[in-house]
Design a protein around this motif. Structure first.
Motif, PDB file in Angstrom:
ATOM      1  N   ALA A 154       0.949  -1.055   0.141  1.00  0.00           N
ATOM      2  CA  ALA A 154       0.026   0.026   0.127  1.00  0.00           C
ATOM      3  C   ALA A 154       0.892   1.322  -0.031  1.00  0.00           C
ATOM      4  N   ASN A 155       2.011   1.056   0.194  1.00  0.00           N
ATOM      5  CA  ASN A 155       2.984   2.313   0.400  1.00  0.00           C
ATOM      6  C   ASN A 155       3.739   2.470  -0.815  1.00  0.00           C
ATOM      7  N   PRO A 156       3.429   3.283  -1.763  1.00  0.00           N
ATOM      8  CA  PRO A 156       4.234   3.325  -3.311  1.00  0.00           C
ATOM      9  C   PRO A 156       5.815   3.201  -3.158  1.00  0.00           C
ATOM     10  N   GLN A 157       6.332   4.025  -2.199  1.00  0.00           N
ATOM     11  CA  GLN A 157       7.847   3.957  -2.068  1.00  0.00           C
ATOM     12  C   GLN A 157       8.385   2.384  -1.787  1.00  0.00           C
ATOM     13  N   GLN A 158       7.577   1.822  -0.830  1.00  0.00           N
ATOM     14  CA  GLN A 158       7.939   0.648  -0.143  1.00  0.00           C
ATOM     15  C   GLN A 158       7.934  -0.368  -1.346  1.00  0.00           C
ATOM     16  N   ARG A 159       6.739  -0.243  -1.985  1.00  0.00           N
ATOM     17  CA  ARG A 159       6.275  -1.288  -3.189  1.00  0.00           C
ATOM     18  C   ARG A 159       7.410  -1.261  -4.210  1.00  0.00           C
ATOM     19  N   ALA A 160       7.680   0.036  -4.508  1.00  0.00           N
ATOM     20  CA  ALA A 160       8.861   0.096  -5.417  1.00  0.00           C
ATOM     21  C   ALA A 160      10.119  -0.353  -5.002  1.00  0.00           C
ATOM     22  N   ALA A 161      10.555  -0.181  -3.872  1.00  0.00           N
ATOM     23  CA  ALA A 161      11.603  -0.891  -3.236  1.00  0.00           C
ATOM     24  C   ALA A 161      11.713  -2.317  -3.270  1.00  0.00           C
ATOM     25  N   ALA A 162      10.485  -2.974  -2.846  1.00  0.00           N
ATOM     26  CA  ALA A 162      10.640  -4.307  -2.918  1.00  0.00           C
ATOM     27  C   ALA A 162      10.528  -5.030  -4.425  1.00  0.00           C
ATOM     28  N   GLU A 163       9.891  -4.273  -5.412  1.00  0.00           N
ATOM     29  CA  GLU A 163       9.991  -4.599  -6.678  1.00  0.00           C
ATOM     30  C   GLU A 163      11.246  -4.562  -7.297  1.00  0.00           C
ATOM     31  N   ASP A 164      11.881  -3.589  -6.987  1.00  0.00           N
ATOM     32  CA  ASP A 164      13.242  -3.176  -7.634  1.00  0.00           C
ATOM     33  C   ASP A 164      14.206  -4.316  -6.879  1.00  0.00           C
ATOM     34  N   ALA A 165      14.137  -4.520  -5.444  1.00  0.00           N
ATOM     35  CA  ALA A 165      15.293  -5.744  -5.131  1.00  0.00           C
ATOM     36  C   ALA A 165      14.785  -7.042  -5.605  1.00  0.00           C
ATOM     37  N   LEU A 166      13.545  -7.371  -5.788  1.00  0.00           N
ATOM     38  CA  LEU A 166      13.086  -8.536  -5.974  1.00  0.00           C
ATOM     39  C   LEU A 166      13.582  -8.976  -7.343  1.00  0.00           C
ATOM     40  N   ALA A 167      13.229  -7.889  -8.359  1.00  0.00           N
ATOM     41  CA  ALA A 167      13.906  -7.867  -9.837  1.00  0.00           C
ATOM     42  C   ALA A 167      15.320  -8.024  -9.933  1.00  0.00           C
ATOM     43  N   LYS A 168      15.959  -7.555  -9.244  1.00  0.00           N
ATOM     44  CA  LYS A 168      17.640  -7.603  -9.140  1.00  0.00           C
ATOM     45  C   LYS A 168      18.124  -8.931  -8.487  1.00  0.00           C
ATOM     46  N   LEU A 169      17.454  -9.440  -7.605  1.00  0.00           N
ATOM     47  CA  LEU A 169      17.678 -10.759  -7.144  1.00  0.00           C
ATOM     48  C   LEU A 169      17.518 -11.912  -8.212  1.00  0.00           C
ATOM     49  N   LEU A 170      16.530 -11.608  -9.288  1.00  0.00           N
ATOM     50  CA  LEU A 170      16.025 -12.834  -9.908  1.00  0.00           C
ATOM     51  C   LEU A 170      16.755 -12.098 -11.489  1.00  0.00           C
ATOM     52  N   ALA A 171      17.703 -11.380 -11.563  1.00  0.00           N
ATOM     53  CA  ALA A 171      18.018 -11.075 -12.895  1.00  0.00           C
ATOM     54  C   ALA A 171      18.901 -12.077 -13.399  1.00  0.00           C
ATOM     55  N   THR A 172      19.326 -11.862 -14.471  1.00  0.00           N
ATOM     56  CA  THR A 172      20.379 -12.729 -15.339  1.00  0.00           C
ATOM     57  C   THR A 172      21.516 -11.891 -15.415  1.00  0.00           C
ATOM     58  N   ASP A 173      22.687 -12.455 -15.128  1.00  0.00           N
ATOM     59  CA  ASP A 173      24.035 -11.630 -14.908  1.00  0.00           C
ATOM     60  C   ASP A 173      24.667 -11.855 -16.067  1.00  0.00           C
ATOM     61  N   ASP A 174      25.808 -10.878 -16.305  1.00  0.00           N
ATOM     62  CA  ASP A 174      26.366 -10.853 -17.566  1.00  0.00           C
ATOM     63  C   ASP A 174      26.967 -12.241 -18.330  1.00  0.00           C
ATOM     64  N   GLU A 175      27.174 -13.073 -17.305  1.00  0.00           N
ATOM     65  CA  GLU A 175      27.622 -14.418 -18.140  1.00  0.00           C
ATOM     66  C   GLU A 175      26.431 -15.418 -18.427  1.00  0.00           C
ATOM     67  N   GLY A 176      25.163 -14.754 -18.114  1.00  0.00           N
ATOM     68  CA  GLY A 176      23.978 -15.577 -18.785  1.00  0.00           C
ATOM     69  C   GLY A 176      23.433 -16.529 -17.538  1.00  0.00           C
ATOM     70  N   ASN A 177      23.876 -16.116 -16.436  1.00  0.00           N
ATOM     71  CA  ASN A 177      23.312 -17.149 -15.270  1.00  0.00           C
ATOM     72  C   ASN A 177      22.131 -16.514 -14.968  1.00  0.00           C
ATOM     73  N   ARG A 178      20.873 -17.319 -14.774  1.00  0.00           N
ATOM     74  CA  ARG A 178      19.603 -16.671 -14.548  1.00  0.00           C
ATOM     75  C   ARG A 178      19.420 -16.791 -12.874  1.00  0.00           C
TER      76      ARG A 178
END
Length: 514
Positions: free
Chosen positions: A108-132
């Motif tokens: 419900a808090n826009p700033q906190q939601r944005a923080a969560a979605e940013d962190a989770l997206a980066k945790l699940l990102a594929t790195d430069d070597e192609g590791n999912r």
């Protein structure tokens, strides 16, 4: 979900190398160029196997604590909802092995939601070597739950999946107020590749002195540290500077609500700086809770905000009843079946448990020294509290009171005590802060300011409160710091050199090698 004890550029076990490696927890890439020059990047770990709770060992594990600190540093709008869960609490959970962390962010808090979605997206990102899902794997995460969805290592190809929950439950089973992270044993013990990517030498741990000319401005300092982003607190708890019991209750309630706590001298108008901080920190439509009666906090203080914010009051005819009112409000939220009992005539001995209560969402209840107060007895009878932590020695809360609590049906009692207030703080620290990120050194006579500091230390910094007389640190405190310090442990000195003297700072620096 869960209970436990909840910033800087160093973390337990993983020193951030310049701004770059935390750009990693700002969570991008694998290692910055500077670090890559100094250390070989280990291969990405395989997906963690699912390891359910097998024993009960709720002591927070080092990898979980360090991961939590990374998140709190990278996203200051967020909070700490706990690692540990007591063995007797419902169900099985990695929390009971110290292998899970609840990160306070609200949908419900826009700033906190944005923080969560940013962190989770980066945790699940594929790195430069192609590791999912590279960082998810490097931290040894088994699964994450957020906003009615779950991502798990065992079904990584499926991505985020619906998570069954009960939105009407008294606790946040739908995970809309926090993200749940569960770790493998290897991740929890810092045995995965993330923790092998730290080049040396390490920077010296940070020691900061928080000081201001008045109690009210000291509280503002902590509010700004906890909530550096404008409008990032959904709730503010206000107490009077000359009502230490109310300040203590406000601090515990603020910690549980992940809100800011401010102090005022009262009267008909807020001090200019307090009013300015209230305007800065409070979100649009957020709530203001006055902790104390009309005599100490008149309605006039915040009347002009009634049209734009919810105004509430927590008060009783005295400190005992105010604590009962506050406790009932917290207990109704269903966050925990645990409470803290403190002697009204020994508030200094209760200060260390304020840090624990604020981080764990535990109500704080006051009693007389030699007789369980009617208000405390009534609270325990009216609620589902199953465990009571007594804050302090038998001089603060007598054996007779402990026995009276123990005689109540279904209530277990545990005391955290020592022969002096300083030893009480060591007993609390040893029990609840196995891996402290810092030590908060306070003057035990400055109850109101120390209470605000305690809430900040416990919820935001995973730091115990250690009591001093303002002139020096007892040997037991020094011994505890020596035995528990890591290369990344820092210090928080609460007050100017008249309140917490230079000898205390010298002792702290010697312990930390600073």
């Amino acid at each position: 979900m869960g209970a436990g004890v909840r910033d800087r550029t160093t973390y337990g076990g993983a020193t951030v190398v310049g701004a770059a490696i935390i750009a990693l927890l700002l969570l991008v890439g694998v290692l910055p160029a500077r670090a890559a020059e100094e250390a070989q990047v280990p291969p990405v770990d395989p997906y963690a196997s699912y390891e359910p709770q097998g024993t009960c060992d709720p002591t927070p594990k080092p990898g979980v604590v360090a991961f939590a600190k990374l998140l709190l540093e990278a996203y200051p709008v967020s909070g700490w909802s706990g690692i540990s869960r007591e063995c007797g609490v419902r169900g099985t959970s990695e929390h009971k092995e110290g292998r899970a962390f609840d990160w306070s962010v609200s949908v419900a808090n826009p700033q906190q939601r944005a923080a969560a979605e940013d962190a989770l997206a980066k945790l699940l990102a594929t790195d430069d070597e192609g590791n999912r899902h590279a960082l998810f794997r490097r931290f040894g995460l088994m699964y994450m739950i957020w906003d009615r969805q779950i991502f798990s290592a065992s079904q990584a190809d499926a991505g985020w999946r619906p998570y069954a929950c009960n939105s009407a439950a008294s606790y946040d089973s739908c995970h809309v107020n926090h993200v749940h992270f569960s770790f493998s044993t290897a991740g929890a013990q810092m045995l995965t590749s993330w923790w092998r990517m730290r080049p040396d030498p390490q920077d010296a741990p940070a020691i900061e002195r928080v000081m201001a000319p008045t109690r009210a401005t000291m509280a503002i300092k902590f509010s700004r540290s906890a909530f550096p982003t404008r409008g990032s607190a959904d709730s503010v708890f206000l107490a009077a500077t000359d009502a230490p019991e109310d300040a203590m209750l406000a601090s515990v309630m603020a910690g549980a609500a992940h809100g800011s706590v401010l102090l005022t001298r009262g009267g008909s108008q807020l001090e200019r700086r307090v009013n300015g901080e209230l305007s800065r920190v409070l979100s649009a439509g957020g709530s203001i809770t006055l902790v104390g009666d009309q005599a100490s906090l008149p309605d006039e203080l915040v009347r002009e905000r009634a049209g734009s914010h919810e105004i509430r009051r927590v008060a009783g005819r005295d400190a005992l009843t105010t604590a009962r009112v506050a406790g009932l409000e917290m207990e109704r939220a269903g966050r925990s079946r645990t409470a803290v009992l403190a002697g009204l005539d020994a508030l200094d001995e209760a200060l260390p448990m304020v840090a624990v209560a604020a981080a764990n969402d535990w109500p704080l209840i006051f009693t007389a020294t030699d007789e369980l107060s009617a208000e405390a007895r009534g609270f325990l009878r009216e609620t589902d509290i199953a465990r009571v932590h007594i804050a302090g020695s038998t001089e603060a809360v007598s054996d007779a009171v402990q026995q009276q609590v123990a005689q109540l049906s279904g209530v277990a009692v545990e005391r955290h005590a020592g022969g002096t207030p300083s030893r009480v703080s060591v007993a609390v620290a040893e029990h609840f802060f196995a891996i402290p990120s810092a030590y908060a050194l306070v003057n035990r006579d400055e109850i109101a300011t120390a209470s605000v500091a305690a809430a900040y230390a416990g919820e935001r910094r995973h730091a115990p409160v250690l009591l001093t007389n303002g002139r020096g640190v007892d040997g037991e405190v020094v011994d505890y710091m020596i035995s528990s310090a890591s290369p990344d442990t820092g210090g928080i000195l609460v007050g100017d050199t008249q309140t917490v003297g230079r000898e205390i700072e010298r002792q702290l620096r010697r312990v930390l090698g600073n």
